[in-house]
Design an enzyme around this catalytic site. Structure first.
Site, PDB file in Angstrom:
ATOM      1  N   GLY A   8      16.655   4.544  -9.172  1.00 18.58           N
ATOM      2  CA  GLY A   8      17.166   4.608  -8.150  1.00 18.58           C
ATOM      3  C   GLY A   8      16.271   3.617  -6.712  1.00 18.58           C
ATOM      4  N   GLU A  10      15.436   2.305  -2.880  1.00 18.54           N
ATOM      5  CA  GLU A  10      14.599   2.460  -1.579  1.00 18.54           C
ATOM      6  C   GLU A  10      14.792   1.516  -0.457  1.00 18.54           C
ATOM      7  OE1 GLU A  10      10.466   3.350  -1.889  1.00 18.54           O
ATOM      8  OE2 GLU A  10      11.052   4.473  -3.932  1.00 18.54           O
ATOM      9  N   ASP A 100       9.235   5.543   7.451  1.00 19.30           N
ATOM     10  CA  ASP A 100       8.083   4.845   6.328  1.00 19.30           C
ATOM     11  C   ASP A 100       7.979   3.125   7.316  1.00 19.30           C
ATOM     12  OD1 ASP A 100       6.769   4.419   5.093  1.00 19.30           O
ATOM     13  OD2 ASP A 100       8.189   3.202   3.212  1.00 19.30           O
ATOM     14  N   GLU A 105      14.062   4.667   6.621  1.00 16.24           N
ATOM     15  CA  GLU A 105      14.283   4.087   4.965  1.00 16.24           C
ATOM     16  C   GLU A 105      14.858   5.937   4.324  1.00 16.24           C
ATOM     17  OE1 GLU A 105      11.680   4.789   1.524  1.00 16.24           O
ATOM     18  OE2 GLU A 105      10.282   2.945   2.983  1.00 16.24           O
ATOM     19  N   SER A 107      15.544   6.488   0.917  1.00 20.79           N
ATOM     20  CA  SER A 107      15.352   6.419  -0.265  1.00 20.79           C
ATOM     21  C   SER A 107      16.406   7.295  -1.090  1.00 20.79           C
ATOM     22  CB  SER A 107      14.462   7.148  -0.692  1.00 20.79           C
ATOM     23  OG  SER A 107      12.635   6.623  -0.350  1.00 20.79           O
ATOM     24  N   HIS A 159      12.705  -0.983  -2.502  1.00 21.57           N
ATOM     25  CA  HIS A 159      12.306  -0.806  -3.733  1.00 21.57           C
ATOM     26  C   HIS A 159      13.025  -0.146  -4.668  1.00 21.57           C
ATOM     27  CE1 HIS A 159       8.218  -0.600  -1.355  1.00 21.57           C
ATOM     28  NE2 HIS A 159       8.810  -1.812  -1.000  1.00 21.57           N
ATOM     29  N   ASN A 161      13.213   2.040  -8.379  1.00 18.47           N
ATOM     30  CA  ASN A 161      12.267   3.189  -8.890  1.00 18.47           C
ATOM     31  C   ASN A 161      12.602   2.999 -10.842  1.00 18.47           C
ATOM     32  OD1 ASN A 161      10.373   3.545  -7.461  1.00 18.47           O
ATOM     33  ND2 ASN A 161      11.845   4.348  -6.030  1.00 18.47           N
ATOM     34  N   HIS A 245       7.487   1.141  -9.632  1.00 21.05           N
ATOM     35  CA  HIS A 245       7.685   1.037  -8.317  1.00 21.05           C
ATOM     36  C   HIS A 245       8.073  -0.635  -8.543  1.00 21.05           C
ATOM     37  CE1 HIS A 245       8.269   2.122  -4.622  1.00 21.05           C
ATOM     38  NE2 HIS A 245       6.785   1.675  -4.039  1.00 21.05           N
TER      39      HIS A 245
END
Length: 504
Positions: A8, A10, A100, A105, A107, A159, A161, A245
């Site tokens: 995923g 972010e 955030d 944000e 996600s 980011h 993940n 992460h």
């Protein structure tokens, strides 16, 4: 080996209010989140007063085998504490939308393929556009930018993940990823006007994030940023999984670049898991990531511990060769798609990077900027080029240059606008995100909180006890698993009799 795994993205969006340079970005971010929740309605987003379930979060646990004391942690690391001054919502597509630090944000929900990562990442932009349209109707024209720098010294994250088996030693993961992440930017960098954290040196560079990287490996995300992050917060069965992460990447607006960002990383993780990663060790990874970023001509070499001097394309070629040697003959469609784009982009970068315009963000942006430079005789320190850089990432299709180029067919798309619109409201069917999103849409008013691995219900009206349904396995709670049950139950109470054992 396949690109398929739980993954995923972010995105923290840059936020401003035109004509109001002193506007508090935390306040603006809260307006964005609350505006979407209000405009979407209770079956599309939890009210922002609903809680995030922090019970299983552990942001100070380090994958190297220790946990940082809370008293020693920077406040930005304490992401397991609810801040009543900000806003949080869980969406019907399984995503989280929240404030955030000083940014709204999005996600994304957990997906299992790179193409789905592209689709639900693009859905985040549409979520933000819905919010902005609602705010504009109320006379508050806030603007959002899908980028990672503000041009004044601040950087914020995009980011990624990835779920990996717990049995794979973290030090092996870090060793295998360091050279790859240093080189990956030539495929997936967003491009940036200015060099240095404060753009103190004129020029253009490949990555928006590279100048803000200060360590090889570490726990932090907003200071002393590392190439490989060590946060050990799996949001899943901790004895079975770890969540990698990734904070070193850029926000990408080209579909091909986003596909390559997550797809190539998943393949390299597959090599590491199999013990087949190429034997590469950089002498100074932090200096190397910056040096490569500062050379759009792609001729910069970086030194390895064994004395070799390799370019970013050389490093990527070593990983690509290792992938080819490890892959079986029967490739799934998702893996084939990533490999085809990897090979095509790498070949074109080696021949003439400008051939990647429309597929690679930094190349597409550079081609646009060079057009302005030729037309108006601009030097790289001209403020107009910095303004164009910012306008590139404005997500509003009426102003954003990348958005307008996509509409004009000058950026290659891999998912249709209809697929993206559906992803705004519907969750992916192959992960627990489907159950999370369906609970939001089916039981408005009775989902009191949620997290990646739980949903907290308020059962019957007047009941004082909340019921928490845990979802530690990301590949359970899919449509195939639980769709028939959700269709058959009469409501939350009936659902809980099937899901929660007495005494839970």
């Amino acid at each position: 080996m396949s690109v398929r795994r739980v993954m995923g993205t972010e995105t923290e969006y840059g936020v401003t209010r035109p004509g109001d340079p002193r506007a508090n970005p935390v306040g603006l971010s809260g307006l964005v989140v609350r505006s979407y929740a209000s405009a979407a309605g209770p079956t599309r987003a939890l009210p922002t007063g609903s809680g995030w379930d922090y019970a299983d979060e552990s942001p100070l646990r380090d994958a190297r085998g220790f946990e940082v004391a809370r008293a020693l942690a920077d406040i930005s690391q304490l992401t397991d504490v609810d801040d009543p001054t900000t806003a949080n919502s869980v969406l019907s597509n399984g995503a989280r939308l929240y404030v955030d630090h000083a940014h709204p944000e999005y996600s994304s929900p957990e997906v299992t393929t790179p193409l789905d990562a592209v689709r639900w990442d693009r859905a985040g932009d549409e979520v933000m556009l819905i919010s902005l349209a609602s705010l504009a109707e109320r006379g508050d024209p806030i603007r959002l930018y899908k980028n990672n720098v503000d041009g004044k010294g601040a950087s914020y994250g995009t980011h990624e993940n990835y779920l990996v088996p717990r049995e794979v030693p973290f030090l092996s993961i870090a060793a295998g990823l360091l050279p790859f992440f240093v080189a990956r930017q030539v495929l997936v960098g967003a491009g940036r006007v200015g060099q240095g954290q404060f753009s103190e040196n004129p020029g253009f560079q490949i990555s928006q994030r590279a100048d803000y990287i200060e360590a090889e490996v570490g726990l932090e995300t907003t200071l002393k940023r590392p190439i490989v992050n060590t946060r050990d917060e799996p949001h899943a069965f901790g004895e079975k999984y770890r969540r990698l992460h990734v904070i070193v990447g850029d926000a990408t607006l080209c579909d091909v670049a986003t596909l390559l960002k997550v797809g190539t990383t998943s393949l390299v993780l597959g090599l590491i898991e199999a013990g087949r990663a190429p034997a590469l060790e950089l002498e100074d990874p932090v200096s190397a990531i910056r040096a490569i970023s500062h050379d759009p001509a792609l001729r910069q070499t970086v030194r390895l511990v064994d004395g070799r001097e390799l370019t970013a394309l050389d490093l990527l070629s070593a990983y690509r060769e290792a992938v080819d040697q490890h892959l079986g003959d029967d490739l799934d469609e998702d893996t084939s798609q990533v490999l085809e784009h990897w090979d095509a982009v790498a070949a074109d970068l080696a021949t003439d990077p400008m051939r990647c315009a429309g597929r690679v963000d930094w190349v597409t942006k550079l081609a646009l900027l060079e057009g302005y430079r030729r037309r108006d005789g601009l030097e790289w320190d001209d403020a107009r080029l910095s303004a164009i850089d910012i306008q590139w990432s404005d997500i509003d299709p009426a102003r954003g240059l990348a958005a307008r180029m996509r509409q004009a067919g000058r950026i290659q798309t891999l998912v249709t606008s209809t697929e993206v619109a559906t992803a705004v409201v519907e969750p992916p069917e192959q992960t627990r995100a489907w159950f999370r999103g369906q609970c939001v849409s089916r039981y408005p008013g009775q989902v009191r909180a949620a997290s990646w691995d739980s949903v907290v219900f308020e059962p019957a009206q007047g009941s004082r006890s909340l019921r928490r349904v845990q979802m530690p396995e990301p590949l359970k709670g899919t449509r195939a698993d639980i769709g028939a049950l959700l269709d058959s139950v009469s409501g939350v109470d009936d659902l809980l009799t099937h899901l929660v054992s007495p005494g839970d």
